[in-house]
Design an enzyme around this catalytic site. Structure first.
Site, PDB file in Angstrom:
ATOM      1  N   GLU A 193       0.856  -1.189   0.000  1.00 43.28           N
ATOM      2  CA  GLU A 193       0.000   0.000   0.000  1.00 43.28           C
ATOM      3  C   GLU A 193       0.887   1.231   0.000  1.00 43.28           C
ATOM      4  OE1 GLU A 193      -2.520  -0.018   3.464  1.00 43.28           O
ATOM      5  OE2 GLU A 193      -2.849  -2.166   3.284  1.00 43.28           O
TER       6      GLU A 193
ATOM      7  N   LYS B  76       2.423   4.627   1.334  1.00 45.50           N
ATOM      8  CA  LYS B  76       2.614   5.155   2.698  1.00 45.50           C
ATOM      9  C   LYS B  76       2.199   6.626   2.663  1.00 45.50           C
ATOM     10  CE  LYS B  76       5.767   5.190   6.614  1.00 45.50           C
ATOM     11  NZ  LYS B  76       5.433   6.499   7.145  1.00 45.50           N
TER      12      LYS B  76
ATOM     13  N   ARG C  41      -1.984   8.484  17.259  1.00 46.61           N
ATOM     14  CA  ARG C  41      -0.977   7.440  17.401  1.00 46.61           C
ATOM     15  C   ARG C  41      -0.550   7.237  18.848  1.00 46.61           C
ATOM     16  NH1 ARG C  41       4.546   5.719  14.825  1.00 46.61           N
ATOM     17  NH2 ARG C  41       5.337   5.534  16.902  1.00 46.61           N
TER      18      ARG C  41
ATOM     19  N   GLU D 130      -4.945   6.778   7.671  1.00 44.62           N
ATOM     20  CA  GLU D 130      -4.063   7.948   7.742  1.00 44.62           C
ATOM     21  C   GLU D 130      -4.854   9.139   7.207  1.00 44.62           C
ATOM     22  OE1 GLU D 130      -0.990   7.389   9.008  1.00 44.62           O
ATOM     23  OE2 GLU D 130       0.265   9.053   8.332  1.00 44.62           O
TER      24      GLU D 130
ATOM     25  N   PHE E  41      -6.812   1.809   6.102  1.00 37.56           N
ATOM     26  CA  PHE E  41      -5.974   0.667   5.701  1.00 37.56           C
ATOM     27  C   PHE E  41      -6.132  -0.569   6.570  1.00 37.56           C
ATOM     28  CE2 PHE E  41      -2.998   3.709   7.832  1.00 37.56           C
ATOM     29  CZ  PHE E  41      -2.757   2.977   8.992  1.00 37.56           C
TER      30      PHE E  41
ATOM     31  N   ARG F 123       6.288  -3.209  16.913  1.00 35.33           N
ATOM     32  CA  ARG F 123       6.911  -2.982  15.612  1.00 35.33           C
ATOM     33  C   ARG F 123       7.445  -4.333  15.185  1.00 35.33           C
ATOM     34  NH1 ARG F 123       8.420   1.799  13.468  1.00 35.33           N
ATOM     35  NH2 ARG F 123       8.432   3.021  15.361  1.00 35.33           N
TER      36      ARG F 123
ATOM     37  N   LYS G 113       8.055  -0.866   6.251  1.00 37.87           N
ATOM     38  CA  LYS G 113       7.962   0.390   5.489  1.00 37.87           C
ATOM     39  C   LYS G 113       9.216   0.591   4.664  1.00 37.87           C
ATOM     40  CE  LYS G 113       9.524   2.999   9.475  1.00 37.87           C
ATOM     41  NZ  LYS G 113       9.294   4.033  10.442  1.00 37.87           N
TER      42      LYS G 113
END
Ligand code: AMP
Length: 577
Positions: free
Chosen positions: A246, A248, A268, A298, A338, A412, A418
């Site tokens: 996707e 970013k 966040r 986002e 997303f 993470r 990413k």
């Protein structure tokens, strides 16, 4: 259990800095509390965190130091000047009041104090300031000095026992079972609700099996999944194989909770930002059919004339407390959705593929929400093509997602990877640093009062902040002045216990503000403590660091880039995307 006993535990915790010792003391506290039928264990957890409820509930006492000062005057009858003078010397109203309040009548339980503090928060309307000051003065008159100290610190938001979430989780496990083996189950539950008090309450009242089967609750934010980094397309495919890619988007992350007509938008760092983004609320009500839903996306501002997405610097202007209606007209938001975490049932354990399938049926057509397009790629070449296309469209890069990856709350990991555009330097990502101090600087900068910042990254293992750079570039003169003002509000007399540093700035500050920093590369350095635990001779430093974004308000100190991420970035350097 009396509040005085809790205050003594606070004092013990405050006097030590080793995580293991803190865990033992907290475990002792929880064990004792769990044997007392009259104790609500969640109250102890929240008070130990310096709150009355989990922080996402945004409960604030709204009492400034000035009001606290007035309450101390009222409670003690001491002159203004004496209190002011003591505060100037000691720098902490908690300690000032502890020294002056000697009248001790009642022996309040933890619940009594919790109720009184809740009452204090609840005052509103005409004469609220007088009501609050008098109420607090009465409370100060009835409790012992050590209680006074900690109650004032809680009200001012300055309890700062230095206990991190992992320490709480370890100690809950230890208190319940005698070892730390339950930590992973407790952590999972905590990541799914961000409410340590609730986790503790369920553990001690319903048992560990309920914790193991814990599911998300619409309305309680879920700690957001984060993306790992890899140097290039080839490595990504080697790591996760066929994956979804996707764009970013460079805006801000929103986690939206819909409970019937009730909508909450969390940032966040899990702040409730619903009031800032009325169009997200309206868009969700208009476009989401299911009754109970949690989704993520986002948000990006766009130009209402052309429909074009605007840069992050513009989008970020939408994060404000006032002038929301006019800013909304100028820079309306689009939300690129997303992920779907809940749709009339918990989806976090479902695979990405399954979640996405449901997502497209949950989000209807409309003006605000748009499901982010996905490409399934098998080869590095295909991934690279989409990456290039994404950059041409003005995106920040791509996020590659493992098709069978669950939604890993609070972590993470390689379920999401990413890949960002290469900057001119060798280092192809920015670092989020926490400011822990500043230097006065020389020449013109000295006259502004601030020349450079001492910046740290976060070491998850030891829960400490390790220095990585002294940053003097990237801020304008006006910004330097603003930074000084902002930092002076959180300055402390000596190195904060959570900071590990070999160097000493002119002024230490509480680790609070995160800034995004660009550097040419990461180098080895004997001066900084980042990575020193891993390699005794040398730590890591940023070469030519400069701030690229001012304060990252969406990040807390613990959300800064970690020491391990820095070491990985160091290893990735020089390998082009
Ligand atoms: P970073 O903040 O650099 O760690 O990058 C991860 C962030 O990228 C997430 O927290 C999201 O806010 C943002 N993001 C933008 N587009 C996406 C996407 N398609 N999927 C997941 N995260 C995204």
């Amino acid at each position: 259990m009396k509040f005085k006993e809790l205050a003594v535990y606070f004092q013990r915790l405050e006097s030590i800095s080793k995580r293991l010792d803190m865990t033992d003391i907290l475990a002792e506290l929880f064990q004792k509390a769990s044997q007392d039928k009259k104790v609500n264990i969640e109250e102890i957890v929240y008070l130990s965190q310096g709150h009355l409820l989990p922080s996402f509930k945004n409960i604030e006492f709204q009492m400034s130091e000035k009001l606290i000062h007035k309450s101390i005057v009222l409670a003690t009858g001491k002159p203004d000047e004496l209190i002011e003078d003591m505060f100037q010397r000691i720098g902490d109203y908690g300690e000032v009041a502890q020294k002056l309040c000697k009248i001790y009548i009642e022996n309040l339980s933890i619940t009594d104090v919790y109720k009184k503090l809740t009452e204090l928060v609840g005052f509103s309307g005409a004469g609220v300031v007088v009501k609050k000051t008098e109420f607090l003065a009465d409370l100060l008159k009835s409790i012992s000095p050590i209680e006074v100290k900690y109650i004032i610190r809680i009200i001012l938001g300055k309890l700062r026992l230095g206990v991190g979430d992992p320490t709480f989780l370890d100690s809950l496990s230890l208190a319940y079972s005698g070892d730390k083996n339950l930590r992973k189950h407790l952590e999972r539950a905590y990541n799914l609700c961000c409410d340590l008090g609730l986790v503790a309450k369920i553990l001690f009242s319903e048992g560990i099996e309920r914790i193991k089967g814990f599911e998300v609750i619409v309305g309680c934010p879920i700690r957001m999944a984060l993306a790992a980094r890899m140097p290039g397309a080839k490595e990504i495919i080697e790591k996760i194989g066929t994956c979804a890619v996707e764009a970013k988007y460079d805006g801000f992350r929103c986690q939206v909770h819909k409970n019937g007509k009730e909508i909450q938008v969390y940032s966040r760092n899990l702040e409730n930002t619903t009031h800032m983004f009325p169009e997200i609320k309206e868009g969700t009500l208009a476009q989401v059919k299911n009754k109970n839903v949690i989704y993520e996306g986002e948000a990006i501002a766009y130009d209402p004339q052309t429909g074009e997405c605007l840069p992050f610097q513009t989008t970020v202007q939408r994060k404000r407390k006032h002038g929301i209606a006019s800013m909304r007209k100028l820079f309306p938001l689009k939300l690129f959705v997303f992920d779907l975490l809940y749709a009339d049932g918990d989806l976090t354990d479902k695979s990405y593929e399954q979640r996405r399938k449901i997502l497209t049926s949950v989000i209807g057509k409309g003006d605000v929400l748009e499901v982010s397009p996905v490409h399934i790629v098998k080869t590095a070449r295909e991934l690279e093509n989409i990456f290039e296309e994404s950059l041409r469209e003005g995106r920040e890069g791509i996020v590659a997602k493992r098709l069978d990856g669950v939604y890993k709350a609070g972590g993470r990991n390689f379920n999401w990877i990413k890949l960002k555009s290469s900057y001119s330097g060798e280092l192809n990502d920015t670092i989020d640093c926490v400011i822990v101090g500043y230097y006065f600087g020389k020449g013109l900068r000295a006259s502004l009062g601030l020349g450079s910042l001492l910046a740290c990254v976060y070491d998850k293992k030891s829960e400490t902040f390790k220095t990585i750079a002294k940053i003097g570039s990237g801020l304008t003169e006006d910004e330097l002045v603003k930074f000084k003002k902002m930092l002076d509000k959180i300055k402390v007399n000596s190195k904060p216990p959570k900071v590990d540093s070999l160097i000493e700035p002119d002024v230490w500050v509480e680790p609070k503000y995160v800034i995004e920093v660009q550097a040419d590369e990461i180098t080895r350095s004997p001066v900084h403590t980042c990575g020193k635990a891993q390699d005794k001779d040398s730590g890591y430093a940023l070469r030519f660091p400069r701030t690229v974004d001012k304060i990252r308000e969406d990040k807390d100190a613990q959300d800064a880039t970690t020491v391990n991420e820095n070491i990985n970035l160091f290893k990735m350097q020089g390998r082009k995307t």
